[in-house]
Design a protein around this motif. Structure first.
Motif, mmCIF file in Angstrom:
data_model
loop_
_atom_site.group_PDB
_atom_site.id
_atom_site.type_symbol
_atom_site.label_atom_id
_atom_site.label_comp_id
_atom_site.label_asym_id
_atom_site.label_seq_id
_atom_site.Cartn_x
_atom_site.Cartn_y
_atom_site.Cartn_z
ATOM 1 N N LYS A 60 50.533 7.534 84.699
ATOM 2 C CA LYS A 60 50.393 8.400 83.601
ATOM 3 C C LYS A 60 48.917 8.282 82.959
ATOM 4 C CE LYS A 60 52.255 9.050 78.960
ATOM 5 N NZ LYS A 60 53.240 8.379 78.025
ATOM 6 N N ASP A 61 48.329 7.228 82.822
ATOM 7 C CA ASP A 61 46.877 6.907 82.454
ATOM 8 C C ASP A 61 45.926 7.559 83.608
ATOM 9 O OD1 ASP A 61 47.671 5.329 80.347
ATOM 10 O OD2 ASP A 61 47.158 3.544 81.381
ATOM 11 N N ARG A 62 46.060 7.699 84.704
ATOM 12 C CA ARG A 62 45.382 8.432 85.657
ATOM 13 C C ARG A 62 45.570 10.084 85.429
ATOM 14 N NH1 ARG A 62 47.421 4.511 89.641
ATOM 15 N NH2 ARG A 62 48.639 6.250 90.502
ATOM 16 N N MET A 63 46.695 10.392 85.512
ATOM 17 C CA MET A 63 47.016 11.787 85.052
ATOM 18 C C MET A 63 46.137 12.212 83.867
ATOM 19 S SD MET A 63 48.238 12.909 87.649
ATOM 20 C CE MET A 63 48.628 14.600 86.937
ATOM 21 N N ILE A 64 46.417 11.314 82.734
ATOM 22 C CA ILE A 64 45.694 11.970 81.645
ATOM 23 C C ILE A 64 44.001 11.685 81.778
ATOM 24 C CG2 ILE A 64 45.077 10.944 79.201
ATOM 25 C CD1 ILE A 64 48.169 9.973 79.147
ATOM 26 N N SER A 65 43.531 10.890 82.477
ATOM 27 C CA SER A 65 42.428 10.604 82.791
ATOM 28 C C SER A 65 41.676 11.968 83.553
ATOM 29 C CB SER A 65 41.914 9.521 83.313
ATOM 30 O OG SER A 65 40.714 9.280 83.742
ATOM 31 N N SER A 66 42.620 12.275 84.372
ATOM 32 C CA SER A 66 42.314 13.125 85.439
ATOM 33 C C SER A 66 42.215 14.652 84.642
ATOM 34 C CB SER A 66 43.146 13.295 86.713
ATOM 35 O OG SER A 66 42.999 14.394 87.495
ATOM 36 N N ASN A 67 43.094 14.840 83.817
ATOM 37 C CA ASN A 67 42.984 16.037 83.223
ATOM 38 C C ASN A 67 42.280 15.962 82.109
ATOM 39 O OD1 ASN A 67 45.559 16.996 84.421
ATOM 40 N ND2 ASN A 67 46.978 16.138 82.891
ATOM 41 N N ASP A 68 41.645 15.017 81.512
ATOM 42 C CA ASP A 68 40.627 14.924 80.392
ATOM 43 C C ASP A 68 39.643 15.228 81.140
ATOM 44 O OD1 ASP A 68 39.694 14.373 77.959
ATOM 45 O OD2 ASP A 68 38.752 12.583 78.728
ATOM 46 N N LYS A 70 39.093 17.124 83.999
ATOM 47 C CA LYS A 70 39.278 18.316 84.254
ATOM 48 C C LYS A 70 38.945 19.216 83.047
ATOM 49 C CE LYS A 70 42.373 18.196 88.152
ATOM 50 N NZ LYS A 70 43.841 18.227 88.545
ATOM 51 N N ARG A 71 39.465 19.139 82.087
ATOM 52 C CA ARG A 71 39.242 19.670 80.806
ATOM 53 C C ARG A 71 37.527 19.631 80.654
ATOM 54 N NH1 ARG A 71 38.250 18.090 75.739
ATOM 55 N NH2 ARG A 71 38.608 16.006 76.211
ATOM 56 N N ARG A 72 37.023 18.358 80.336
ATOM 57 C CA ARG A 72 35.773 18.332 80.041
ATOM 58 C C ARG A 72 34.595 18.850 81.154
ATOM 59 N NH1 ARG A 72 34.318 12.622 80.569
ATOM 60 N NH2 ARG A 72 36.112 12.001 81.165
ATOM 61 N N THR A 73 35.278 18.941 82.429
ATOM 62 C CA THR A 73 34.386 19.588 83.502
ATOM 63 C C THR A 73 34.529 21.371 82.908
ATOM 64 O OG1 THR A 73 34.945 18.085 85.009
ATOM 65 C CG2 THR A 73 34.170 20.194 85.920
ATOM 66 N N ALA A 74 35.705 21.603 82.763
ATOM 67 C CA ALA A 74 35.808 23.183 82.800
ATOM 68 C C ALA A 74 35.143 23.603 81.087
ATOM 69 C CB ALA A 74 37.290 23.640 82.295
ATOM 70 N N ILE A 75 34.953 22.615 80.167
ATOM 71 C CA ILE A 75 34.343 22.906 79.070
ATOM 72 C C ILE A 75 32.708 23.098 79.425
ATOM 73 C CG2 ILE A 75 33.335 21.985 76.795
ATOM 74 C CD1 ILE A 75 36.217 21.063 76.426
ATOM 75 N N LEU A 76 32.492 22.016 80.173
ATOM 76 C CA LEU A 76 30.682 21.785 80.638
ATOM 77 C C LEU A 76 30.433 23.168 81.423
ATOM 78 C CD1 LEU A 76 28.246 20.382 80.769
ATOM 79 C CD2 LEU A 76 29.285 19.358 82.631
ATOM 80 N N ALA A 77 31.356 23.656 82.272
ATOM 81 C CA ALA A 77 31.010 24.685 83.005
ATOM 82 C C ALA A 77 30.960 25.962 82.135
ATOM 83 C CB ALA A 77 32.349 24.982 84.169
#
Length: 197
Positions: A60-68, A70-77
């Motif tokens: 769950k922590d890894r999924m949250i971290s991974s999603n976070d 991905k979200r930060r990468t999408a925001i940066l892009a």
């Protein structure tokens, strides 16, 4: 009952008693083994349950971290795309300015890049054809203020806008595109601060 019968009975009783005792010991040993196995199974069950809980929590922590991430990468892009779009629009805005405003920018650029030497100013075909009246004299005054001289060449350069400034055969590309490219990081930082700070 004869002595032999008594002996046989006694042997049978002893054998029966010994068999019962052995059987009882085997039952006790079996019960102990079973109790021990049940305790070990319960312990393993608890360990497996705890490990499963820990694995689920880690996943769950890894999924949250991974999603976070991905979200930060999408925001940066998205931010980088917006910044790039702003810079393109700024460039286009300069290139579409009316002649008077455009050549005000050219004068400011010339003040920044003129040197205390004898220089030659080259424009694009388009800009050379639309030089405002008195611009050559203004360019000479700007160069004189820096301790140099400047002439405007009738020869053109293949640039979008801005100019090329030559001193002693060394040309400095002061085209609008070249200036945007050379200051790309600085401009991106400024736009980032304006839009996202």
């Amino acid at each position: 009952m004869t002595g032999l019968d008594k002996m046989i009975n006694q042997i049978l009783e002893e054998a029966d008693s010994s068999a019962n005792e052995t059987l009882e010991k085997a039952r006790q040993a079996s019960a102990e083994i079973l109790d021990s196995a049940r305790a070990e199974a319960g312990k393993l069950e608890n360990e497996i349950a705890e490990k499963s809980k820990a694995d689920i929590a880690n996943f769950k922590d890894r999924m949250i971290s991974s999603n976070d991430l991905k979200r930060r990468t999408a925001i940066l892009a998205a931010k980088q795309e917006i910044i790039a779009d702003v810079l393109v629009k700024a460039y286009e805005s300069i290139m579409r300015k009316p002649d008077a405003e455009y050549f005000d920018i050219i004068r400011k650029m010339l003040k920044e890049y003129a040197l205390a030497e004898n220089g030659v100013l080259y424009f694009s075909d388009k800009d050379l054809g639309r030089l405002p009246a008195g611009f050559v004299k203004e360019a000479q005054e700007i160069a004189a203020a820096k301790g140099g001289t400047i002439s405007v060449s009738k020869e053109t350069r293949n640039i979008d806008g801005g100019f090329v400034l030559a001193y002693g055969g060394i040309e400095e590309n002061c085209s609008v595109k070249a200036l945007f490219d050379s200051r790309k990081d600085e401009l991106q930082d400024k736009v980032q601060k304006l839009l996202f700070s």
